[in-house]
Structures are given as C-alpha cells and as structure tokens.
Design an enzyme around this catalytic site. Structure first.
Site, PDB file in Angstrom:
ATOM      1  N   HIS A 263     -18.201  30.419   0.128  1.00 59.37           N
ATOM      2  CA  HIS A 263     -18.829  29.849  -1.068  1.00 59.37           C
ATOM      3  C   HIS A 263     -17.837  29.351  -2.105  1.00 59.37           C
ATOM      4  O   HIS A 263     -18.222  28.719  -3.082  1.00 59.37           O
ATOM      5  CB  HIS A 263     -19.768  30.873  -1.718  1.00 59.37           C
ATOM      6  CG  HIS A 263     -19.037  31.966  -2.447  1.00 59.37           C
ATOM      7  ND1 HIS A 263     -18.443  33.007  -1.786  1.00 59.37           N
ATOM      8  CD2 HIS A 263     -18.798  32.152  -3.760  1.00 59.37           C
ATOM      9  CE1 HIS A 263     -17.873  33.813  -2.677  1.00 59.37           C
ATOM     10  NE2 HIS A 263     -18.066  33.310  -3.884  1.00 59.37           N
TER      11      HIS A 263
HETATM   12  C1  UD1 Z   1     -20.557  32.658  -8.658  1.00 59.92           C
HETATM   13  C2  UD1 Z   1     -19.271  33.257  -9.234  1.00 59.92           C
HETATM   14  C3  UD1 Z   1     -18.368  33.722  -8.112  1.00 59.92           C
HETATM   15  C4  UD1 Z   1     -19.099  34.654  -7.172  1.00 59.92           C
HETATM   16  C5  UD1 Z   1     -20.345  33.945  -6.676  1.00 59.92           C
HETATM   17  C6  UD1 Z   1     -21.154  34.778  -5.716  1.00 59.92           C
HETATM   18  C7  UD1 Z   1     -18.378  32.300 -11.315  1.00 59.92           C
HETATM   19  C8  UD1 Z   1     -17.304  31.476 -11.871  1.00 59.92           C
HETATM   20  N1  UD1 Z   1     -18.508  32.265  -9.997  1.00 59.92           N
HETATM   21  O1  UD1 Z   1     -20.242  31.479  -7.947  1.00 59.92           O
HETATM   22  O2  UD1 Z   1     -17.261  34.429  -8.671  1.00 59.92           O
HETATM   23  O3  UD1 Z   1     -18.255  35.006  -6.106  1.00 59.92           O
HETATM   24  O4  UD1 Z   1     -21.143  33.622  -7.814  1.00 59.92           O
HETATM   25  O5  UD1 Z   1     -22.291  34.116  -5.353  1.00 59.92           O
HETATM   26  O6  UD1 Z   1     -19.082  32.952 -12.053  1.00 59.92           O
HETATM   27  N2  UD1 Z   1     -27.665  28.442  -7.112  1.00 59.92           N
HETATM   28  C9  UD1 Z   1     -28.922  28.624  -6.579  1.00 59.92           C
HETATM   29  N3  UD1 Z   1     -29.573  29.762  -6.900  1.00 59.92           N
HETATM   30  C10 UD1 Z   1     -29.047  30.707  -7.707  1.00 59.92           C
HETATM   31  C11 UD1 Z   1     -27.780  30.494  -8.256  1.00 59.92           C
HETATM   32  C12 UD1 Z   1     -27.086  29.370  -7.936  1.00 59.92           C
HETATM   33  O7  UD1 Z   1     -29.424  27.802  -5.842  1.00 59.92           O
HETATM   34  O8  UD1 Z   1     -29.715  31.731  -7.936  1.00 59.92           O
HETATM   35  C13 UD1 Z   1     -26.928  27.233  -6.727  1.00 59.92           C
HETATM   36  C14 UD1 Z   1     -26.868  26.203  -7.798  1.00 59.92           C
HETATM   37  O9  UD1 Z   1     -27.122  24.984  -7.202  1.00 59.92           O
HETATM   38  C15 UD1 Z   1     -25.444  26.226  -8.271  1.00 59.92           C
HETATM   39  C16 UD1 Z   1     -24.678  26.776  -7.069  1.00 59.92           C
HETATM   40  O10 UD1 Z   1     -25.605  27.604  -6.391  1.00 59.92           O
HETATM   41  O11 UD1 Z   1     -24.988  24.982  -8.665  1.00 59.92           O
HETATM   42  C17 UD1 Z   1     -23.473  27.587  -7.449  1.00 59.92           C
HETATM   43  O12 UD1 Z   1     -23.834  28.619  -8.361  1.00 59.92           O
HETATM   44  P1  UD1 Z   1     -22.874  29.021  -9.579  1.00 59.92           P
HETATM   45  O13 UD1 Z   1     -23.596  29.960 -10.468  1.00 59.92           O
HETATM   46  O14 UD1 Z   1     -22.300  27.801 -10.193  1.00 59.92           O
HETATM   47  O15 UD1 Z   1     -21.640  29.772  -8.959  1.00 59.92           O
HETATM   48  P2  UD1 Z   1     -21.368  30.425  -7.537  1.00 59.92           P
HETATM   49  O16 UD1 Z   1     -20.720  29.418  -6.669  1.00 59.92           O
HETATM   50  O17 UD1 Z   1     -22.578  31.133  -7.027  1.00 59.92           O
END
Ligand code: UD1
Length: 429
Positions: A263
C-alpha cells in the site's frame, strides 16, 4: 485525570485497543463495582492500590481518516474497542487536507474537553495533526511507538514521527534502538521510556481466537466479488473440507501459500514500479504456489488506473481479497510460507510468528525486525532480482519465532503507568 487518545487509520486500532483496556482495568481496580464490558479485570499486573486515586476519564477521538467498514469498523468490533466518543470525519484527501482538517476539528475538541493528556499512537497523519494541536493548546502529549526512524524523508510517516517526537512530553518506545534514536536527537532522558511494543499486546490477546479461524472461510468471505463474477472464485466450502472452483479439494492454497500486502505510495503509485512486482508474482510465484493478496483501497485504485486490475483476475493461483479483519490477517500469517509486504506492522507480527518476511522497502524504521537482529524480515526494495533471490532464500528458511525485549503482551500497562507517573508532566523543552 482526563486523557484523550486519538486514532485515525487502520494501524492505530490494534495499538489503541490494549491501552483502552489498561485504562478500564485501572478504573476497575480503583472501584471494583465498575465491571469492564468483557468482565473481570483482564489479568496483568496491578496498576496501583487505588487508595486516594481518582478514576481516569477517557475520551476516544477518531479522526475519520479511514472510514470503510473493512478499514475501521471491523477492528472496533473484533478488538472490543468502544465506539469513538468523537469522530472528526476528515475522510480522504491530500495530506494537507487531512492534517489541516484534523487540526481544525481537534482544536474544538480540546477547547471543549480540556484534557490533561493527549495520547497519540504510531505514525499516521493523526499523530502529526493532534500532537501539534495539543501542544498549541498547552496540553501534554504522549507518543506511543516513539523513536522509530527510517531516515527516509519521502515517507509521510517519517515526517509525522519526527514532528510528534520533537514536541511530545512523553516518548514511549517499542525497542532500545528507538530510545537511542531519540537520545541522538537530543531528547532529554526523562522524556524517554522504553515500554515495548503495544501492538504485540493485541497479537498475544488474540492468538487463540485467530487460530480457530478456517482459512477456506476467510477466503470465501473476503474474495473480491469480480473474481466470483469471472468464474474463478472460491465457492463456499462444505463444512468437512475442500473449497470449490479453482481451489478444489486438496488445493495448494490450503497448505502452501504466500501472503502479499502492498500500500505504500512508493510501491503502488507508479506503474513502472507496481507492474514488474505484479508480473513477478503472477508469472513466477503463482506458478509454484497460491498467493493470497489482500488489496488495500489505494492499491486497488492504482491497479485500476494503470489498467492492471482486470488482467490479474485471470491468474491461476492468485487469490484477491478485500482488506481483512485483524483476526483474519493474523490467521493467514500464522500458516503463510512467506509474507511479501510493505507494512510496518506485518514486519513485527512476522517476527513474533516467525513467518519469513520480504519487506518491499529500501529502509525500515523497525530494524529490530530484521534477520540480522533476530527478526523475520529482509529488505528487498522493489528490485525484482533482489525480490526473486530473497524469495527463494526465504522458502528454505524454517519458521523461527522471535520476541524482542518487552514484546511480551504487557506494554499497554507500562504505557499507562508512565503517564500516571508523569501526572504533573516532565519538563517540556
Ligand atoms: C495510511 C497511513 C499509513 C498506513 C496506512 C494503512 C498516513 C500518512 N498513512 O495510508 O501510514 O500504513 O494508512 O492503511 O497516515 N480509502 C478508502 N477507504 C478508507 C480509507 C481510505 O477507500 O476507509 C482510500 C482512499 O481512496 C484514499 C486511499 O485509500 O485516497 C488512501 O488512504 P489514505 O488515508 O490517504 O492513506 P493510506 O494509504 O491508507
């Protein structure tokens, strides 16, 4: 004393669960008439005699960075985390949006609640936003899992760790290397406390429950729907054994499988990096054994963007799953032949369980999990030659469980004791 603890994203939930239990136990010992929801005092050393002490008032704040059931709710249910008292609802967005919106909303909470301490865990955006907001409101801040350093400033988590550790009043470290990192940065000794790894409390508390889960059922329950639609899916297995579809009875998936999770933006946001990794898995690893790939929302989005998502459905032996619950992932990890991951938490869990772990990163903030320190992990970056070579080496390795110092399932109590001993707060610099 009033404590606000903060969670935001998936890896926080398994770290806060034992801390909340420790508070509940402490309050129960002060007043045995308060029965914790799970009953009893849940074991562990005494947190104090209780005489003359007041119960801790605890408020759980969820920033809302992760909001899907699979990324958030399932962990609350399985790990018996009480519903968050306050959800800031920040959702997805750029880092500036997530951090900025969290700060705006969290400031309102602090002004209304006026806690004595704010407790942040891990390295997600919530810890940067909430530690800064707490300090600007002159509220003491404790960082659990302090002192980890990858040295890689392109990782958003490294920036979060550096900021939170620089301004927090109490830094609770998971290992001695992390304590040393803080000393090298000039952190006064009285702020540093080596307490062990709080996430291992959750692993130890859930080992037995996870062992009872059936791998076929985990697959059937979580397989990505499109796979079923394409006719490659797992059919619900009869209670006595074998799964249907391409995973017919006696299939290798059940006894010899690799697990993969990816991820990190550095692995999944660029096609030139992600595609060769996917091709190595599909063309080489899947030729030999089943690969169970639990797909993070960010990774799914990028696979779709790069036009790779549809093609991987057709791969024999590749089992694509939605994000799993904590217990399900722990169960898969227990029997995996090898783990391929860029997750920090999985490096730690593999170390405890002894699962050979290929860490698809060039650095780690968790060196204690590396093989040269007795752990299960080896850094392979995203270079295919290196991944291939270490993959074959890993297959030769026996399972070698290893527990670093104080990864003993009792860290949460030490965290709470450290806060209680610092009621008035150590000197802030
Ligand atoms: C975040 C953390 C990372 C952790 C990871 C575990 C930071 C900087 N990063 O990264 O340290 O290892 O979580 O998962 O805080 N999304 C969904 N559903 C959700 C949440 C997110 O679909 O419930 C999608 C969204 O499209 C979003 C993408 O996942 O753009 C990434 O989510 P984001 O919260 O930006 O960070 P992670 O990559 O999950």
């Amino acid at each position: 004393m009033k404590i606000i603890s903060v969670v935001g994203a998936r890896p926080n939930f398994m770290k806060i669960a034992p801390f909340i239990k420790a508070i509940r136990n402490y309050n129960t010992q002060l007043n045995p008439e308060i029965i914790p929801p799970s009953g009893g005092t849940e074991g562990g050393p005494s947190l104090g005699s209780g005489r003359g002490l007041k119960a801790i008032e605890h408020i759980l704040v969820h920033t809302g960075q992760h909001y899907d059931d699979r990324m958030s709710r399932s962990f609350f249910e399985e790990l018996e985390i009480p519903e968050a008292n306050i959800n800031l609802g920040v959702g997805s967005g750029t880092h500036a949006e997530q951090v900025g919106n969290t700060m705006i909303e969290f400031e309102k909470v602090l002004k209304a609640e006026k806690p004595d301490w704010v407790v942040v865990v891990g390295d997600v955006n919530a810890i940067l936003a909430c530690s800064v907001t707490a300090k600007k409101e002159h509220i003491k801040c404790c960082h659990i899992e302090a002192g980890l350093r990858s040295g890689d400033m392109t990782m958003p988590e490294e920036i979060n760790r550096l900021v939170a550790d620089r301004i927090s009043d109490l830094l609770l470290t998971p290992d001695l290397m992390s304590s040393e990192n803080l000393r090298k940065e000039g952190v006064p000794e009285e702020k540093i406390r080596f307490v062990g790894n709080i996430m291992i409390d959750t692993l130890e508390a859930n080992r037995e429950k996870a062992e009872k889960l059936d791998i076929n059922e985990i697959i059937s329950k979580n397989i990505i729907q499109e796979v079923r639609g394409a006719g490659y899916g797992v059919q619900v297995s009869p209670p006595s054994g074998g799964v249907g579809g391409r995973f017919s009875a006696g299939h290798r998936a059940l006894c010899d499988y690799a697990v993969m999770t990816l991820h990190r933006p550095s692995n999944v946001d660029t096609k030139e990096i992600l595609e060769p990794i996917v091709r190595f898995i599909t063309n080489e690893v899947c030729e030999e054994r089943s690969v169970i790939w639990t797909i993070h929302p960010r990774t799914r989005k990028m696979l779709e963007t790069f036009g790779l998502f549809d093609s991987i459905f057709k791969i024999q032996n590749l089992i694509l799953l939605e994000p799993l619950s904590y217990l399900e992932m722990l169960r898969l990890n227990m029997d995996a032949r090898v783990m391929l991951t860029d997750s920090g938490g999985l490096q730690e869990e593999c170390t405890i369980l002894g699962t050979p772990c290929l860490t698809l990163r060039w650095n780690t903030e968790r060196p204690v999990t590396l093989m040269e320190h007795g752990g299960a992990s080896v850094l392979v970056g995203n270079n295919i030659e290196r991944i291939r070579s270490e993959y074959h080496t890993a297959l030769e390795k026996p399972r070698m469980p290893f527990s670093p110092e104080l990864w003993d399932g009792k860290t949460a109590e030490r965290c709470l004791m450290a806060i209680l001993e610092n009621r008035e707060g150590p000197p802030t610099s």
